[in-house]
Design a protein around this motif. Structure first.
Motif, PDB file in Angstrom:
ATOM      1  N   ILE A 300       7.204  -1.029  -1.876  1.00 15.32           N
ATOM      2  CA  ILE A 300       5.942  -1.450  -2.503  1.00 15.32           C
ATOM      3  C   ILE A 300       5.512  -0.423  -3.546  1.00 15.32           C
ATOM      4  CG2 ILE A 300       3.458  -1.756  -2.083  1.00 15.32           C
ATOM      5  CD1 ILE A 300       4.280  -3.007   0.667  1.00 15.32           C
ATOM      6  N   GLU A 301       5.571   0.856  -3.190  1.00 10.65           N
ATOM      7  CA  GLU A 301       5.025   1.849  -4.129  1.00 10.65           C
ATOM      8  C   GLU A 301       5.952   2.160  -5.293  1.00 10.65           C
ATOM      9  OE1 GLU A 301       3.930   4.972  -1.496  1.00 10.65           O
ATOM     10  OE2 GLU A 301       5.927   5.834  -1.418  1.00 10.65           O
ATOM     11  N   THR A 302       7.214   1.741  -5.204  1.00 11.61           N
ATOM     12  CA  THR A 302       8.123   1.957  -6.341  1.00 11.61           C
ATOM     13  C   THR A 302       8.305   0.680  -7.156  1.00 11.61           C
ATOM     14  OG1 THR A 302       9.998   1.435  -4.898  1.00 11.61           O
ATOM     15  CG2 THR A 302       9.466   3.781  -5.194  1.00 11.61           C
ATOM     16  N   ASP A 303       7.550  -0.352  -6.825  1.00  9.60           N
ATOM     17  CA  ASP A 303       7.725  -1.642  -7.504  1.00  9.60           C
ATOM     18  C   ASP A 303       7.026  -1.624  -8.859  1.00  9.60           C
ATOM     19  OD1 ASP A 303       7.885  -4.209  -8.334  1.00  9.60           O
ATOM     20  OD2 ASP A 303       6.691  -5.064  -6.704  1.00  9.60           O
ATOM     21  N   ARG A 304       7.793  -1.357  -9.885  1.00 11.72           N
ATOM     22  CA  ARG A 304       7.212  -1.262 -11.235  1.00 11.72           C
ATOM     23  C   ARG A 304       6.835  -2.642 -11.795  1.00 11.72           C
ATOM     24  NH1 ARG A 304       5.925   2.952 -10.278  1.00 11.72           N
ATOM     25  NH2 ARG A 304       7.317   4.718 -10.005  1.00 11.72           N
ATOM     26  N   ARG A 305       7.455  -3.688 -11.247  1.00 11.67           N
ATOM     27  CA  ARG A 305       7.149  -5.025 -11.775  1.00 11.67           C
ATOM     28  C   ARG A 305       5.854  -5.572 -11.201  1.00 11.67           C
ATOM     29  NH1 ARG A 305      12.087  -8.411 -10.164  1.00 11.67           N
ATOM     30  NH2 ARG A 305      12.037  -6.899  -8.479  1.00 11.67           N
ATOM     31  N   GLY A 306       5.336  -4.929 -10.148  1.00 12.68           N
ATOM     32  CA  GLY A 306       4.068  -5.377  -9.557  1.00 12.68           C
ATOM     33  C   GLY A 306       4.147  -6.782  -8.998  1.00 12.68           C
TER      34      GLY A 306
END
Ligand code: FES
Ligand SMILES: [Fe+2]
Length: 341
Positions: A300-306
């Motif tokens: 979740i916290e590394t998800d750059r695409r949101g």
């Protein structure tokens, strides 16, 4: 997103002695200790002089002496001694947090509003005659709401806990849920299905069982599960499995949590071997959750695409709980803004 006007578990009773212990709760540092008379005290751990950590200082009687320049505070947070001077600056005090010690846990009120004892969750079975509790605490590197989500959607037991409390009967049975004020209640009653492995071992069920899962969520992350297994078609408590799974999640900060848990049963109370079996198997079960949830936190916290979560029916309870937390924390933020405007 935290609710401050709420009770959080700071420790199991046995963890707090006449010694300074640091705890972080919703991003705030506390120093917690027991006076010589046995009362638990929780103060802001930031020394109001230069913000050294009071928990790294020492106890002088029941007072806390900061380990940096020796300024000393009593258990109300008032300064009682400044080395080298008589005068005590009026602002030299540290915040005292309301504490209740109950049901073998130490609860701290983190809000500015007056502490409201009626908001303690209904966790009395942790310490009631006729009930036997086993339990512990785990640190989990994940946001506290991922742990609440997990406990409010037990369909995961089928996939994550097949060795202990899960089987396919859970996902095949829909749940009902209801929002009552700031609580969420979820119920799943499974009829005439095979017992999961741990239930079979604990109660020696020979055939199918009727299984109950009745979940109650209370703010901010107190989740009790009334779990029952009866021989199918009977309500014979003498042969039933009944325990409460009591869970309280305390956020350390946005991405770390303390997970306090117990399993408290009302049968075969004196059986130590059974207590050990339940402890070992439930701990192993929760460690399976922790593995899933910590991996989820990283993704979740590394998800750059949101990516936006895509929800299904089984998420209804956890979505309702998140809405309650959001509403309460926004109301607190709005009240704070009103005060400072
Ligand atoms: S920082 Fe605590 S006495 Fe100076
Ligand atoms: Fe689980």
């Amino acid at each position: 997103m935290f609710v401050r006007n709420a009770w959080y578990v700071a420790a199991q009773s046995e963890e707090i002695t006449h010694a300074l212990t640091q705890r972080w709760i919703i991003g705030e540092p506390l120093v917690v200790y027991r006076t010589r008379a046995g009362e638990v005290v929780a103060l802001d751990d930031r020394c109001p002089h230069r913000r050294a950590s009071l928990s790294k200082g020492s106890l002088v009687g029941d007072d806390v002496q900061c380990g940096y320049h020796g300024i000393t505070f009593d258990c109300s947070g008032a300064c009682v001694h400044v080395p080298g001077q008589e005068r005590i600056p009026p602002a030299m005090r540290t915040r005292k947090y309301p504490v209740i010690e109950r049901w073998n846990w130490i609860w701290v009120w983190m809000g500015d509003a007056e502490a409201d004892e009626s908001l303690l969750p209904a966790f009395q079975y942790n310490d009631s005659p006729g009930w036997k509790a086993v339990g512990g605490v785990l640190q989990v590197n994940a946001n506290y709401q991922l742990l609440s989500d997990n406990l409010l959607d037990l369909t995961h037991e089928t996939y994550v806990h097949g060795k202990t409390i899960g089987n396919s009967a859970i996902v095949e049975t829909p749940m009902e849920y209801e929002v009552k004020g700031n609580e969420v209640h979820i119920k799943r009653i499974i009829h005439d299905a095979p017992p999961p492995p741990l239930f079979k071992r604990v109660r020696n069920f020979e055939g199918n069982i009727d299984r109950w899962q009745v979940i109650r969520f209370q703010v901010p992350a107190h989740i009790s599960i009334d779990a029952r297994g009866y021989p199918a078609g009977s309500d014979d408590m003498a042969r039933a499995l009944r325990w409460f799974s009591m869970n309280s999640i305390t956020p350390i900060d946005e991405r770390r949590s303390m997970y306090y848990w117990t399993i408290t049963r009302c049968f075969d109370l004196e059986n130590e071997e059974l207590s050990q079996l339940i402890y070992d198997k439930i701990l192993a079960t929760f460690l399976e959750d922790v593995e899933v949830i910590e991996a989820q936190q990283v993704l979740i916290e590394t998800d750059r695409r949101g990516l936006i979560d895509t929800s299904v029916r089984a998420d209804s309870g956890s979505i309702s709980a998140r809405r309650i937390i959001q509403r309460l924390s926004e109301a607190e933020a709005a009240a704070d803004a009103g005060v400072t405007a």
